[in-house]
Design an enzyme around this catalytic site. Structure first.
Site, short mmCIF file in Angstrom:
data_model
loop_
_atom_site.label_atom_id
_atom_site.label_comp_id
_atom_site.label_asym_id
_atom_site.label_seq_id
_atom_site.Cartn_x
_atom_site.Cartn_y
_atom_site.Cartn_z
N LYS A 159 0.84 -1.20 0.00
CA LYS A 159 0.00 0.00 0.00
C LYS A 159 0.87 1.25 0.00
O LYS A 159 1.83 1.35 0.76
CB LYS A 159 -0.92 -0.02 1.22
CG LYS A 159 -1.95 1.11 1.22
CD LYS A 159 -2.91 0.97 2.40
CE LYS A 159 -3.93 2.10 2.41
NZ LYS A 159 -4.91 1.97 3.51
N SER A 180 -9.45 2.55 1.79
CA SER A 180 -8.41 3.22 1.03
C SER A 180 -7.35 2.28 0.46
O SER A 180 -6.47 2.71 -0.31
CB SER A 180 -7.70 4.25 1.92
OG SER A 180 -7.08 3.61 3.03
N SER A 208 -10.77 0.07 5.81
CA SER A 208 -9.99 0.27 4.59
C SER A 208 -9.35 -0.98 4.03
O SER A 208 -8.83 -0.96 2.92
CB SER A 208 -8.92 1.33 4.83
OG SER A 208 -9.50 2.60 4.98
#
Length: 420
Positions: free
Chosen positions: A96, A153, A177
């Site tokens: 990420k 996210s 997320s």
């Protein structure tokens, strides 16, 4: 096993001679590399070739690191050749974009043999909503339905795994997320117990609202990643030894859940019951609305410290006291629930994936963020699609430290017929 220092990315290497193997599972890759039937460098070259082929139409990666990845892969091959046992040897890993390679969770996966191949897309600045991803080539698309958001996210991580570019990717879950993009991209997303995994600047064991967690396609891969993160040994999870008592709630008493989403998630829970993994039972679950509490905790920081990357302003005394009361109410209600059952099941989100215009008035986090406040572990499993073809996730929540039960049900879910 330690990797090289970061270097600038080079052009992606050409596909190796001969037909590429398909997107193997992380467990399958590690077994092949450990047995010497394939090298980590061969695996990584094939992953880079898949990314080069698939990512232009998905935009899961913010950046790709071919040269750096091949150096990490070479280090894995040397370690395996020296007899070192690496549980995730040669497994290509999406990282990420908001996480650094030096972050404890990422560093543990690299030490276990994972090879970071690139940074996966996140929403970036400029919007109050986080259920999407952005790259310099445009927004991240959902591999299942390009007209829909992949969630966020950890948008790029879920999209990269769903598209078969990598078998594992890292995420972080502060309000859902990991779980939300897992649900909308039909992969597995695990949020571990708050405080279980290390975070920079956080004392060990201290409860944290936001925690790192893996995204994967199989229960075995999720378990192997979780074991590497926690420094424990892992075996492939099997179905539960007995049906786990499971309370079902479509709304948790506070969410405006759409009927097609609730029906799809409940139907999949009933399929799980037919495997003998769970035993759904009636239970009244009414959690207080977590919105104000979550926002206050997000803004809270020790006196004299600067605002963190999440921004926000320090909460006043009245808001802080109200948040503490709500947190205590959430904990008390969940203590009551888990005194009677083993698991709590809900849809992962109350609404289906929204389009790329944004969520509008939908609160996609309404069924997830309470468990960031209380620290309970939760997993999202692919649960099928609505009649309109929208992906739906089934969220399972367990008592603190009971990730093994979540992974056992995830293993049982793989025996349910049909696409999930």
């Amino acid at each position: 096993m330690s990797g090289p220092n970061a270097r600038g990315a080079a052009a992606a290497p050409a596909r190796p001679p001969g037909p590429a193997r398909g997107p193997l599972s992380a467990a399958g890759i590690a077994a092949e590399v450990a047995a010497g039937r394939v090298t980590a460098r061969e695996v990584v070259r094939e992953a880079l070739a898949r990314i080069a082929e698939a990512d232009p139409s998905v935009r899961a990666f913010d950046s790709v690191w071919p040269a750096r990845a091949l150096e990490y892969a070479a280090a894995v091959d040397r370690a395996v050749g020296d007899g070192e046992r690496l549980p995730l040897a040669g497994v290509p890993l999406g990282v990420k974009a908001t996480q650094r390679l030096s972050a404890p969770s990422v560093a543990r996966l690299v030490a276990a043999g994972c090879v970071p191949v690139g940074a996966t897309a996140t929403p970036g600045p400029g919007t109050p909503w986080q259920t999407w991803g952005m790259t310099d080539r445009g927004r991240t698309l959902n591999p299942l339905r390009p007209d829909l958001s992949p969630g966020g996210s950890s948008a790029g991580s879920a999209a990269a795994v769903a598209a078969g570019m990598v078998p594992l990717a890292t995420g972080s879950d502060g309000a859902g997320s990991v779980r939300i993009p897992a649900a909308w991209c039909a992969v597995l997303g695990l949020k571990p117990t708050g405080g279980l995994l290390p975070l920079p600047g956080s004392p060990p064991g201290r409860p944290r609202r936001s925690v790192p967690g893996p995204l994967a396609r199989t229960a075995t891969d999720t378990a192997a990643c979780f074991a590497a993160l926690t420094g424990t040994s892992a075996s492939a999870p099997g179905p539960p030894e007995r049906p786990l008592r499971t309370a079902w709630s479509a709304t948790l008493g506070c969410a405006d859940t759409r009927q097609p989403v609730a029906a799809t998630a409940r139907a999949f829970l009933d399929e799980l019951a037919r495997t003998g993994a769970v035993a759904p039972r009636p239970a009244a679950v009414r959690l207080p609305d977590a919105a104000d509490c979550w926002r206050t905790l997000r803004a809270r920081r020790p006196p004299g410290t600067a605002a963190g990357p999440e921004g926000g302003t320090a909460a006043g005394p009245a808001a802080a006291a109200a948040a503490d009361r709500t947190g205590a109410e959430l904990a008390a209600e969940l203590d009551r629930v888990f005194a009677a059952v083993d698991l709590l099941a809900t849809p992962t989100t109350p609404n289906p994936p929204h389009g790329h215009h944004g969520p509008g008035e939908d609160m996609s986090v309404a069924l997830t963020w309470a468990f960031n406040i209380t620290g309970h572990p939760a997993i999202s499993l692919p649960a099928g699609r609505t009649g309109a073809g929208e992906p739906v996730g089934l969220q399972l929540v367990a008592a603190h430290g009971r990730e093994a039960e979540l992974l056992a049900v995830a293993a049982a879910a793989e025996t349910v017929p049909g696409p999930h």
